[in-house]
Write a protein that holds these residues in place. Structure first.
Motif, PDB file in Angstrom:
ATOM      1  N   ARG A  57       0.825  -1.224   0.000  1.00 16.94           N
ATOM      2  CA  ARG A  57       0.000   0.000   0.000  1.00 16.94           C
ATOM      3  C   ARG A  57       0.846   1.255   0.000  1.00 16.94           C
ATOM      4  N   VAL A  58       2.157   1.096  -0.011  1.00 22.99           N
ATOM      5  CA  VAL A  58       3.046   2.263  -0.008  1.00 22.99           C
ATOM      6  C   VAL A  58       3.576   2.519  -1.412  1.00 22.99           C
ATOM      7  N   LEU A  59       3.293   3.724  -1.915  1.00 20.20           N
ATOM      8  CA  LEU A  59       3.694   4.105  -3.267  1.00 20.20           C
ATOM      9  C   LEU A  59       4.464   5.394  -3.250  1.00 20.20           C
ATOM     10  N   ARG A  60       4.968   5.774  -4.428  1.00 25.54           N
ATOM     11  CA  ARG A  60       5.644   7.071  -4.538  1.00 25.54           C
ATOM     12  C   ARG A  60       4.571   8.136  -4.468  1.00 25.54           C
ATOM     13  N   SER A  61       4.995   9.377  -4.237  1.00 29.49           N
ATOM     14  CA  SER A  61       4.027  10.466  -4.069  1.00 29.49           C
ATOM     15  C   SER A  61       3.191  10.686  -5.322  1.00 29.49           C
ATOM     16  N   ALA A  66       7.157   2.006  -6.653  1.00 29.85           N
ATOM     17  CA  ALA A  66       8.567   2.367  -6.526  1.00 29.85           C
ATOM     18  C   ALA A  66       9.530   1.323  -7.068  1.00 29.85           C
ATOM     19  N   LEU A  67       9.142   0.064  -7.014  1.00 26.26           N
ATOM     20  CA  LEU A  67      10.033  -0.999  -7.474  1.00 26.26           C
ATOM     21  C   LEU A  67      10.257  -0.930  -8.978  1.00 26.26           C
ATOM     22  N   PRO A  68      11.364  -1.478  -9.455  1.00 24.25           N
ATOM     23  CA  PRO A  68      11.677  -1.461 -10.878  1.00 24.25           C
ATOM     24  C   PRO A  68      10.565  -2.128 -11.677  1.00 24.25           C
ATOM     25  N   GLU A  69      10.133  -1.455 -12.738  1.00 30.21           N
ATOM     26  CA  GLU A  69       9.026  -1.969 -13.527  1.00 30.21           C
ATOM     27  C   GLU A  69       9.294  -3.377 -14.031  1.00 30.21           C
ATOM     28  N   TRP A  74       7.499  -5.923  -8.282  1.00 23.80           N
ATOM     29  CA  TRP A  74       6.558  -5.017  -8.973  1.00 23.80           C
ATOM     30  C   TRP A  74       5.262  -5.761  -9.282  1.00 23.80           C
ATOM     31  N   HIS A  75       5.409  -6.942  -9.864  1.00 22.41           N
ATOM     32  CA  HIS A  75       4.236  -7.743 -10.205  1.00 22.41           C
ATOM     33  C   HIS A  75       3.442  -8.112  -8.966  1.00 22.41           C
ATOM     34  N   GLU A  76       4.159  -8.473  -7.920  1.00 23.80           N
ATOM     35  CA  GLU A  76       3.469  -8.870  -6.700  1.00 23.80           C
ATOM     36  C   GLU A  76       2.690  -7.709  -6.108  1.00 23.80           C
ATOM     37  N   GLN A  77       3.287  -6.513  -6.161  1.00 16.79           N
ATOM     38  CA  GLN A  77       2.605  -5.339  -5.608  1.00 16.79           C
ATOM     39  C   GLN A  77       1.334  -5.056  -6.384  1.00 16.79           C
ATOM     40  N   VAL A  78       1.421  -5.137  -7.699  1.00 14.29           N
ATOM     41  CA  VAL A  78       0.242  -4.895  -8.530  1.00 14.29           C
ATOM     42  C   VAL A  78      -0.850  -5.899  -8.174  1.00 14.29           C
TER      43      VAL A  78
END
Length: 111
Positions: A57-61, A66-69, A74-78
């Motif tokens: 749930r933590v993202l850039r502003s 934030a993780l490398p695309e 990255w996939h897990e966060q999505v």
DNA sequence: TACTTGACATAAG
DNA sequence: ACTTATGCCAAGT
């Protein structure tokens, strides 16, 4: 000495983000009582291993992940975000536009 | 101590 | 809306 407490407060702030919602690194730092320490939040997350922590749930502003695309994380966060109903497009989450809403409320039709 | 690095933020162009 | 330049702070070399 209070290195531990700083980390503890940050973790608490992250755990406090409600399901289906997101927050920026700087935002988390502020809520933890550590304004200006966005990068400390990032450091802590980079070393975190607790899967129960809602780190996704933590993202850039700007709402971007934030993780490398296309990296594994990255996939897990999505996936985790979508699993709780958060709309993610092109690796980013819709950012709230308070100014537009306020503007509409104050200067909208019939006012 | 000096320099580099990183899951950042913000202002400018 | 996207990219670049600066500022920032803690850790590692």
């Amino acid at each position: 000495m209070d290195e531990l407490s700083a980390e503890a407060r940050i973790l608490a702030a992250i755990r406090a983000i409600p399901r289906g919602q997101v927050a920026g690194y700087g935002e988390v730092a502020r809520r933890a009582g550590l304004p200006g320490r966005a990068r400390l939040v990032a450091r802590i997350l980079s070393g975190n291993a607790d899967t129960a922590l809602p780190w996704h749930r933590v993202l850039r502003s700007d709402g971007r992940i934030a993780l490398p695309e296309n990296s594994r994380g990255w996939h897990e966060q999505v996936q985790r975000l979508r699993a709780e109903g958060v709309r993610v497009e092109r690796g980013r989450v819709r950012v709230a536009k308070p100014a537009a809403d306020l503007d509409a409320a104050l200067w909208g039709p019939r006012r």
